[in-house]
Design a protein around this motif. Structure first.
Motif, PDB file in Angstrom:
ATOM      1  N   PHE A 135       0.797  -1.248   0.182  1.00  0.00           N
ATOM      2  CA  PHE A 135       0.125  -0.012   0.067  1.00  0.00           C
ATOM      3  C   PHE A 135       0.973   1.274   0.018  1.00  0.00           C
ATOM      4  O   PHE A 135       0.447   2.256  -0.703  1.00  0.00           O
ATOM      5  CB  PHE A 135      -1.062  -0.090   1.161  1.00  0.00           C
ATOM      6  N   PHE A 136       1.886   1.189   0.869  1.00  0.00           N
ATOM      7  CA  PHE A 136       3.050   2.451   0.785  1.00  0.00           C
ATOM      8  C   PHE A 136       3.826   2.359  -0.223  1.00  0.00           C
ATOM      9  O   PHE A 136       4.279   1.436  -0.619  1.00  0.00           O
ATOM     10  CB  PHE A 136       3.484   2.455   2.181  1.00  0.00           C
ATOM     11  N   PRO A 137       4.069   3.689  -0.919  1.00  0.00           N
ATOM     12  CA  PRO A 137       4.929   3.500  -1.999  1.00  0.00           C
ATOM     13  C   PRO A 137       6.393   3.497  -1.910  1.00  0.00           C
ATOM     14  O   PRO A 137       6.700   3.772  -0.623  1.00  0.00           O
ATOM     15  CB  PRO A 137       4.531   5.114  -2.742  1.00  0.00           C
ATOM     16  N   ASN A 138       7.100   3.082  -2.634  1.00  0.00           N
ATOM     17  CA  ASN A 138       8.673   3.148  -2.560  1.00  0.00           C
ATOM     18  C   ASN A 138       9.092   4.487  -2.578  1.00  0.00           C
ATOM     19  O   ASN A 138       8.568   5.391  -2.687  1.00  0.00           O
ATOM     20  CB  ASN A 138       9.168   2.461  -3.905  1.00  0.00           C
ATOM     21  N   PHE A 139      10.241   4.605  -2.007  1.00  0.00           N
ATOM     22  CA  PHE A 139      10.981   5.687  -1.614  1.00  0.00           C
ATOM     23  C   PHE A 139      10.840   6.744  -3.116  1.00  0.00           C
ATOM     24  O   PHE A 139      10.884   7.935  -2.898  1.00  0.00           O
ATOM     25  CB  PHE A 139      12.550   5.624  -1.317  1.00  0.00           C
ATOM     26  N   GLY A 140      11.296   6.065  -4.114  1.00  0.00           N
ATOM     27  CA  GLY A 140      11.612   6.870  -5.195  1.00  0.00           C
ATOM     28  C   GLY A 140      10.032   7.338  -5.727  1.00  0.00           C
ATOM     29  O   GLY A 140      10.169   8.736  -6.225  1.00  0.00           O
ATOM     30  N   CYS A 141       9.087   6.669  -5.625  1.00  0.00           N
ATOM     31  CA  CYS A 141       7.721   7.466  -5.919  1.00  0.00           C
ATOM     32  C   CYS A 141       7.459   8.512  -4.885  1.00  0.00           C
ATOM     33  O   CYS A 141       6.870   9.556  -5.443  1.00  0.00           O
ATOM     34  CB  CYS A 141       6.471   6.236  -5.854  1.00  0.00           C
ATOM     35  N   PRO A 423      14.075  -0.929   8.401  1.00  0.00           N
ATOM     36  CA  PRO A 423      13.887  -0.259   7.097  1.00  0.00           C
ATOM     37  C   PRO A 423      13.153   1.202   7.512  1.00  0.00           C
ATOM     38  O   PRO A 423      13.370   2.076   6.767  1.00  0.00           O
ATOM     39  CB  PRO A 423      13.109  -1.195   6.483  1.00  0.00           C
ATOM     40  N   GLU A 424      12.272   1.183   8.487  1.00  0.00           N
ATOM     41  CA  GLU A 424      11.762   2.429   8.843  1.00  0.00           C
ATOM     42  C   GLU A 424      12.666   3.680   9.174  1.00  0.00           C
ATOM     43  O   GLU A 424      12.409   5.045   8.792  1.00  0.00           O
ATOM     44  CB  GLU A 424      10.937   2.309  10.178  1.00  0.00           C
ATOM     45  N   ASP A 425      13.840   3.396   9.794  1.00  0.00           N
ATOM     46  CA  ASP A 425      14.880   4.290   9.933  1.00  0.00           C
ATOM     47  C   ASP A 425      15.671   4.807   8.562  1.00  0.00           C
ATOM     48  O   ASP A 425      15.968   5.805   8.428  1.00  0.00           O
ATOM     49  CB  ASP A 425      15.796   3.748  11.026  1.00  0.00           C
ATOM     50  N   PHE A 426      15.509   3.692   7.910  1.00  0.00           N
ATOM     51  CA  PHE A 426      16.352   4.049   6.444  1.00  0.00           C
ATOM     52  C   PHE A 426      15.604   4.897   5.653  1.00  0.00           C
ATOM     53  O   PHE A 426      15.864   5.783   5.119  1.00  0.00           O
ATOM     54  CB  PHE A 426      16.504   2.738   5.780  1.00  0.00           C
ATOM     55  N   ALA A 427      14.267   4.655   6.049  1.00  0.00           N
ATOM     56  CA  ALA A 427      13.398   5.627   5.174  1.00  0.00           C
ATOM     57  C   ALA A 427      13.254   6.930   5.560  1.00  0.00           C
ATOM     58  O   ALA A 427      13.406   7.973   4.725  1.00  0.00           O
ATOM     59  CB  ALA A 427      11.706   5.065   5.262  1.00  0.00           C
ATOM     60  N   ALA A 428      13.314   7.145   6.986  1.00  0.00           N
ATOM     61  CA  ALA A 428      13.369   8.531   7.529  1.00  0.00           C
ATOM     62  C   ALA A 428      14.405   9.240   6.984  1.00  0.00           C
ATOM     63  O   ALA A 428      14.717  10.351   6.660  1.00  0.00           O
ATOM     64  CB  ALA A 428      13.287   8.389   9.021  1.00  0.00           C
ATOM     65  N   SER A 429      15.771   8.360   7.004  1.00  0.00           N
ATOM     66  CA  SER A 429      17.235   8.991   6.558  1.00  0.00           C
ATOM     67  C   SER A 429      17.133   9.481   5.274  1.00  0.00           C
ATOM     68  O   SER A 429      17.641  10.125   4.851  1.00  0.00           O
ATOM     69  CB  SER A 429      18.270   8.060   7.214  1.00  0.00           C
ATOM     70  N   ILE A 430      16.818   8.432   4.359  1.00  0.00           N
ATOM     71  CA  ILE A 430      16.760   8.790   3.032  1.00  0.00           C
ATOM     72  C   ILE A 430      15.829   9.900   2.861  1.00  0.00           C
ATOM     73  O   ILE A 430      16.385  10.848   1.999  1.00  0.00           O
ATOM     74  CB  ILE A 430      15.926   7.635   2.056  1.00  0.00           C
ATOM     75  N   TYR A 431      14.518  10.076   3.330  1.00  0.00           N
ATOM     76  CA  TYR A 431      13.985  11.191   2.861  1.00  0.00           C
ATOM     77  C   TYR A 431      14.693  12.450   3.273  1.00  0.00           C
ATOM     78  O   TYR A 431      14.538  13.627   2.819  1.00  0.00           O
ATOM     79  CB  TYR A 431      12.566  11.147   3.713  1.00  0.00           C
ATOM     80  N   HIS A 432      15.151  12.525   4.622  1.00  0.00           N
ATOM     81  CA  HIS A 432      15.837  13.577   5.239  1.00  0.00           C
ATOM     82  C   HIS A 432      16.921  14.092   4.493  1.00  0.00           C
ATOM     83  O   HIS A 432      17.128  15.315   4.228  1.00  0.00           O
ATOM     84  CB  HIS A 432      16.651  13.288   6.695  1.00  0.00           C
TER      85      HIS A 432
END
Length: 463
Positions: A135-141, A423-432
């Motif tokens: 349901f939740f999109p990939n980082f790139g999207c 992975p949740e922490d990787f998401a936060a860090s990539i977006y940051h």
């Protein structure tokens, strides 16, 4: 956010995300987000994400365990690097000379041993609650949607050859926000950009969005800007396909032969070079499925894998010959080029050097990660199996703290002995790192206000 609320979201509710039935439409909200919710200092940052599909072994990459018992430590020795006290596998000599440009997270920890769910988790930062449902999109999207197009004619998000194997990248955003996939062989002399195209179905999707807005517009207030935002989406697609900018970006023959050879004169090395050219031309986010195909996995161009349940030490280095002990009934596909490990060493080290020489490394985030690590115990066919309890990942560029090792696993590589980074922490860090606040709610049409990431910034990753 309550996960049950996500699971109970109906198809109708998901469709309403993009139709503007309740207040501000998704595209209208995205325009507002772009206008004021992005760090202006990082507005033009990009990401090249090397997805090591199948799961790279942390033992045979950046977290060797020479003091583990026989049967765990593997066949290869660690080698020193240009960062004192930092050792990686001896099979990556090129990267060993560039470890002062990267950060390695050794305390990665996942949650699923399934390729499908683990990949979705690794690429979106959200673990699916229903098997193989994303349901939740990939980082790139998310990043490309919120940050918008950097350069007319260049798609914001590109997948090479697809935007992450085992995933449904656009998730709740829908197909109008999918990546553009380059499915050809960029090492071929007759390679053409027609491999990167907007399928007729996606044209129809965007035309449908315009039709919806036209209909709603008859009832909307005169100041409603939804139509113009949807118009922009459509115009971006048309410009991409007609301007010639993306065709030019894919002209790898404009590069010197020496540069192309350093990446590797094969489909895998040239895909990474193509990613660099796409970012240089204006792409926001490029995902490269960086995995060589051969051996027991047959011949093909998109299904390469690091999933070495058997004959790992042969397969990671080369598919050019059958390993000893292979059952006679096995069908071994010979591929004459480098295996996964030397190919990654070649492509990744060249990419970092190339980006730096072109002045792009400071504004380009480079990530290399698989969906999980591999089991500590080597199995009876000299392979390692799926292992979500431990793994490693590599970051470079975009203001990371270069030359650092973050976290550690125990003596046998069984689990993190320092704080695990998920992975949740990787998401936060990539977006940051891309200038997005991971705790901001960019998509208010979800059942509850939901941030784009539900993790913490990785300690020690940022300079």
């Amino acid at each position: 956010m309550n996960q049950q609320a996500v699971d109970q979201l109906t198809r109708r509710a998901a469709l309403q995300l993009g139709t503007g039935l309740f207040g501000l439409s998704l595209p209208g909200y995205l325009a507002a987000a772009r206008a004021g919710q992005v760090d202006p200092a990082r507005r033009d940052y990009s990401c090249i994400f090397l997805f090591l599909a199948g799961g790279i072994s942390h033992f045979e990459s950046w977290d060797p365990k020479p003091n583990a018992p026989v049967g765990i430590r593997g066949l290869w020795s660690p080698q020193s690097t240009n960062v004192p006290g930092t050792f990686i596998t001896e099979k990556m000599p090129l990267l060993a000379r560039m470890m002062d440009k990267v950060a390695v997270i050794r305390s990665w920890k996942g949650a699923s041993g399934s390729h499908g769910d683990a990949s979705k988790h690794a690429m979106s930062g959200v673990l699916p609650r229903s098997r193989n449902q994303q349901f939740f999109p990939n980082f790139g999207c998310i990043a490309s949607t919120l940050l918008g197009t950097r350069q007319p004619g260049i798609p914001s998000y590109v997948g090479v050859p697809v935007a992450a194997r085992y995933t449904t990248p656009s998730g709740y955003l829908g197909p109008a926000y999918s990546a553009f996939d380059v499915d050809g062989d960029p090492s071929a002399k007759n390679f053409e950009i027609e491999g990167l195209r907007l399928p007729r179905g996606r044209f129809e999707t965007r035309r449908s969005l315009l039709d919806q807005v036209d209909n709603l517009g008859r009832l909307a207030a005169a100041g409603n800007n939804t139509l113009s935002v949807h118009d922009n989406l459509f115009e971006e697609a048309v410009t991409t396909l007609t301007s010639g900018a993306i065709q030019k970006a894919a002209r790898l023959d404009e590069e010197s032969l020496a540069v192309r050879q350093r990446y590797g004169m094969n489909i895998y090395g040239q895909r990474v070079l193509l990613a660099r050219r796409m970012v240089e031309a204006g792409a926001r986010f490029v995902t490269v499925n960086h995995a060589v195909q051969g051996g027991l996995f047959g011949k093909g161009l998109t299904n390469g894998t690091w999933d070495n349940h058997g004959w790992l030490f042969d397969s990671m280095m080369s598919f050019s010959h059958e390993p000893a002990g292979l059952p006679g009934s096995s069908n071994w596909h010979r591929y004459p080029g480098p295996g996964n490990l030397p190919q990654l060493d070649m492509s990744l080290s060249t990419l970092l050097d190339d980006l730096e020489q072109r002045g792009l490394l400071d504004s380009t985030l480079v990530v290399a990660i698989g969906e999980f690590g591999r089991t500590p115990k080597i199995n009876k066919t000299a392979g390692r199996d799926h292992y979500p309890s431990a793994g490693n990942a590599l970051f470079a560029g975009a203001g990371i703290r270069a030359g650092s090792i973050i976290g550690a696993t125990d003596r046998n590589g069984t689990e993190p002995r320092t704080r695990p980074w998920r992975p949740e922490d990787f998401a936060a860090s990539i977006y940051h790192l891309l200038g997005l606040d991971p705790q901001r709610t960019y998509f208010p049409r979800l059942p509850r206000p939901t941030p784009i990431a539900n993790g913490s910034l990785i300690d020690g990753l940022f300079s």
